[in-house]
Motif scaffolding. Structure first.
Motif, PDB file in Angstrom:
ATOM      1  N   ARG A 129      28.921  38.959  44.882  1.00 64.59           N
ATOM      2  CA  ARG A 129      30.040  39.522  44.118  1.00 64.59           C
ATOM      3  C   ARG A 129      30.773  40.551  44.972  1.00 64.59           C
ATOM      4  O   ARG A 129      30.172  41.492  45.480  1.00 64.59           O
ATOM      5  CB  ARG A 129      29.542  40.171  42.826  1.00 64.59           C
ATOM      6  N   ARG A 150      34.220  43.084  44.897  1.00 66.03           N
ATOM      7  CA  ARG A 150      35.317  43.674  44.118  1.00 66.03           C
ATOM      8  C   ARG A 150      36.368  44.197  45.090  1.00 66.03           C
ATOM      9  O   ARG A 150      36.058  45.007  45.960  1.00 66.03           O
ATOM     10  CB  ARG A 150      34.815  44.814  43.232  1.00 66.03           C
ATOM     11  N   GLU A 193      36.300  39.736  42.471  1.00 66.66           N
ATOM     12  CA  GLU A 193      36.965  40.332  41.306  1.00 66.66           C
ATOM     13  C   GLU A 193      38.143  41.175  41.797  1.00 66.66           C
ATOM     14  O   GLU A 193      38.005  41.988  42.711  1.00 66.66           O
ATOM     15  CB  GLU A 193      35.989  41.216  40.537  1.00 66.66           C
ATOM     16  N   TRP A 214      39.321  37.013  38.402  1.00 66.10           N
ATOM     17  CA  TRP A 214      38.387  36.792  39.492  1.00 66.10           C
ATOM     18  C   TRP A 214      38.628  35.425  40.119  1.00 66.10           C
ATOM     19  O   TRP A 214      39.202  34.527  39.514  1.00 66.10           O
ATOM     20  CB  TRP A 214      36.944  36.934  39.015  1.00 66.10           C
TER      21      TRP A 214
END
Length: 319
Positions: free
Chosen positions: A143, A145, A166, A171
């Motif tokens: 993940r 960001r 994201e 996303w």
């Protein structure tokens, strides 16, 4: 009022103006009020000090921006701009309030500077100027960001761990891929340079976007994709900024990443004017001068601190 109290009051006023001007959504009337305020040399000097102070707690900016986007700063019942500012000041001296608010990006690039890196999973990332990402790699997923700015990702294969970026209110999921994500004021632009991605935002069903295509999303959800010249869309990686019928307000937001000092649009109407041009990313001031020649706008520098952009007066008119 004593002279010292007046200086303190002006310093706080300058700090509050500086914080207000960090909001890219600041309305034109507010920008014009600021332009009038900073025209005073004493105010300009106080603003310069505020800018220098802000640079000392640059580490809290990602959290400040996250709080602002979430509506927790400057709205009824939320944290006021002054409190947010004081929280950042506290962080510069290590007070607990500042540390509680601060959440730095794991990797970032400075204004006018890019950065290349390889994540622990083997994926490559190129950060554009003034960009920042936070990374969480677990046995189940990867993940990322995008806290601010623009980044290009070349994803290492790992079928067991989805690679998810994201950005803003949505996303992007890699489907064995290379792609670019640009977080602008109010919207996110996704460009696929290899294979495909899945893009999700709001309540809409995910959309698969293939190589050579670009789409965006924002507060109103997904905007339909379109074919693009990926070399032009990712020209920033080679030091080129390519704009094809891009609204002026978005162009200014891009140029902001390449120069210190704020660029303020004083007239909302001219913000919609389309810009088609190729600029050298190393000379944002030259780009601003060129835009002033091809569009009916004027570009002025206020006290060496802020660039003001507004409508050019007709030939022969006063001002």
């Amino acid at each position: 009022m004593s002279a010292e109290a007046e200086r303190d009051g002006l310093s706080l006023e300058a700090l509050e103006w500086f914080v207000a001007m960090q909001d890219e959504a600041t309305a034109a009337p507010r920008c014009r009020a600021f332009a009038a305020w900073i025209a005073d040399p004493e105010h300009a000097a106080a603003y310069a000090k505020a800018e220098a102070l802000w640079a000392r707690f640059e580490m809290v900016r990602p959290e400040y921006e996250r709080m602002r986007r979430a509506g927790r700063i400057g709205q009824g019942g939320g944290i006021g701009r002054r409190e947010a500012l004081l929280g950042g000041l506290a962080a510069t001296v290590g007070l607990s309030l500042g540390w509680r608010w601060a959440r730095q990006s794991d990797y970032s690039a400075g204004i006018g500077q890019g950065r290349s890196l390889v994540l622990a999973d083997g994926s490559r990332v190129e950060l554009g100027p003034d960009a920042g990402i936070s990374v969480e790699l677990t046995p189940e997923a990867r993940r990322i960001r995008l806290d601010r700015g623009q980044a290009w990702f070349q994803v290492a294969p790992d079928a067991a761990r989805p690679f998810v970026v994201e950005a803003g209110a949505g996303w992007v999921v890699a489907l064995g891929t290379a792609f670019d994500v640009n977080l602008r004021a109010g919207q996110v632009v996704v460009t696929v340079t290899e294979h495909a991605v899945s893009v999700s935002a709001g309540e809409a069903a995910p959309v698969t976007l293939g190589q050579g295509w670009q789409m965006s999303y924002g507060a109103r959800g997904l905007v339909p994709g379109r074919p693009v010249d990926t070399g032009a869309a990712t020209g920033w990686r080679q030091g080129r900024l390519v704009f094809d019928e891009v609204p002026l307000r978005e162009v200014l937001a891009e140029l902001q990443r390449y120069r210190r000092g704020r660029i303020l649009l004083l007239d909302d109407a001219v913000g919609a004017l389309p810009v088609t041009a190729i600029f050298d990313a190393s000379d944002a001031d030259a780009a601003l001068s060129h835009i002033a020649r091809i569009l009916p706008i004027r570009v002025r520098e206020a006290a060496g601190l802020v660039v003001l952009v507004d409508r050019r007066a007709p030939e022969g008119a006063a001002g």
